[in-house]
Design an enzyme around this catalytic site. Structure first.
Site, PDB file in Angstrom:
ATOM      1  N   THR A   8      -4.626   3.924  -2.858  1.00 56.53           N
ATOM      2  CA  THR A   8      -4.017   4.085  -2.170  1.00 56.53           C
ATOM      3  C   THR A   8      -4.432   3.627  -1.083  1.00 56.53           C
ATOM      4  OG1 THR A   8      -4.807   5.993  -0.962  1.00 56.53           O
ATOM      5  CG2 THR A   8      -2.697   6.292  -2.582  1.00 56.53           C
ATOM      6  N   SER A   9      -3.782   2.668   0.206  1.00 58.34           N
ATOM      7  CA  SER A   9      -4.322   1.960   0.847  1.00 58.34           C
ATOM      8  C   SER A   9      -4.569   2.143   2.259  1.00 58.34           C
ATOM      9  CB  SER A   9      -3.645   0.707   1.201  1.00 58.34           C
ATOM     10  OG  SER A   9      -2.202   0.280   1.820  1.00 58.34           O
ATOM     11  N   THR A  10      -4.380   3.589   2.838  1.00 60.10           N
ATOM     12  CA  THR A  10      -4.784   4.043   3.440  1.00 60.10           C
ATOM     13  C   THR A  10      -5.696   5.396   3.625  1.00 60.10           C
ATOM     14  OG1 THR A  10      -2.958   4.963   3.824  1.00 60.10           O
ATOM     15  CG2 THR A  10      -2.892   2.787   4.901  1.00 60.10           C
ATOM     16  N   GLN A  13      -2.157   8.472   3.312  1.00 56.36           N
ATOM     17  CA  GLN A  13      -1.779   8.426   1.355  1.00 56.36           C
ATOM     18  C   GLN A  13      -2.688   9.326   0.880  1.00 56.36           C
ATOM     19  OE1 GLN A  13      -1.395   4.696   0.537  1.00 56.36           O
ATOM     20  NE2 GLN A  13       0.165   4.531   1.830  1.00 56.36           N
ATOM     21  N   VAL A  36      -7.946   2.213  -0.049  1.00 54.30           N
ATOM     22  CA  VAL A  36      -8.630   1.045  -0.615  1.00 54.30           C
ATOM     23  C   VAL A  36      -7.614  -0.474  -0.417  1.00 54.30           C
ATOM     24  CG1 VAL A  36      -9.464  -0.200  -2.694  1.00 54.30           C
ATOM     25  CG2 VAL A  36     -10.891   1.655  -1.556  1.00 54.30           C
TER      26      VAL A  36
END
Length: 188
Positions: A8-10, A13, A36
């Protein structure tokens, strides 16, 4: 054994949908990189997943973009995974690297995904250029407006540190540094 990987990038999330899909696909262990970016070089939980896998196991993701954002890195990651004797499965794209057809489909899907991102990137640039031509502001508004700057500058001129002024004004320190640099460029 099937090993799941979630990215999950944020930080906000949670990856619950990815986790459910991986469990439904039979993943016994699931590793999650939180906050990431897909383009990040370091993905600690991916490394842990690969270390936990043995030859003949499969690394499973829900979508190709959960592994990497560009075709180059996606191919490098899948080749590295294959080099370890680990199979790769992407549920959404129905890619299974254990078969030649799955490998071919992977390369075609990766190329299409990169093309799609390039088209989106190009449209975004065109939209930003059109907004600039129309005189509309583009990007994030500055943290320090022209109206607030004199008050912050007065704090600094009065001997307050940048850290203290930033805390008092409720702005990032870097915003003050940027504004000071801009003033120095204008002043000479």
């Amino acid at each position: 054994m099937k090993i799941g990987y979630i990215r999950t990038s944020t930080g906000d999330q949670v990856g619950a949908g990815q986790r459910e899909a991986l469990k439904a696909a039979g993943c016994e262990r699931i590793f999650h990189d939180k906050g990431v970016s897909g383009g990040a070089v370091s993905k600690p939980q991916l490394e842990r997943a690969l270390k936990a896998a043995s030859e003949g196991d499969a690394l499973v993701v829900t979508r190709l973009d959960r592994l990497a954002r560009s075709m180059k890195f996606l191919i490098e990651d899948v080749e590295r995974i294959g080099g370890l004797g680990i199979d790769f499965v992407s549920l959404h794209e129905a890619i299974d690297s254990t078969a030649p057809g799955g490998r071919l489909f992977f390369y075609i899907s990766a190329a299409y995904a990169e093309f799609e991102r390039d088209v989106i990137r190009q449209r975004t640039k065109e939209g930003m250029a059109a907004a600039k031509r129309a005189g509309r502001p583009v990007g994030r508004p500055p943290a320090i407006t022209d109206a607030r700057w004199p008050g912050i500058r007065q704090m600094l001129d009065g001997g307050m540190t940048i850290t203290a002024a930033a805390r008092t004004a409720g702005v990032p320190r870097q915003a003050i540094y940027r504004r000071l640099e801009a003033d120095a460029e204008v002043g000479g």
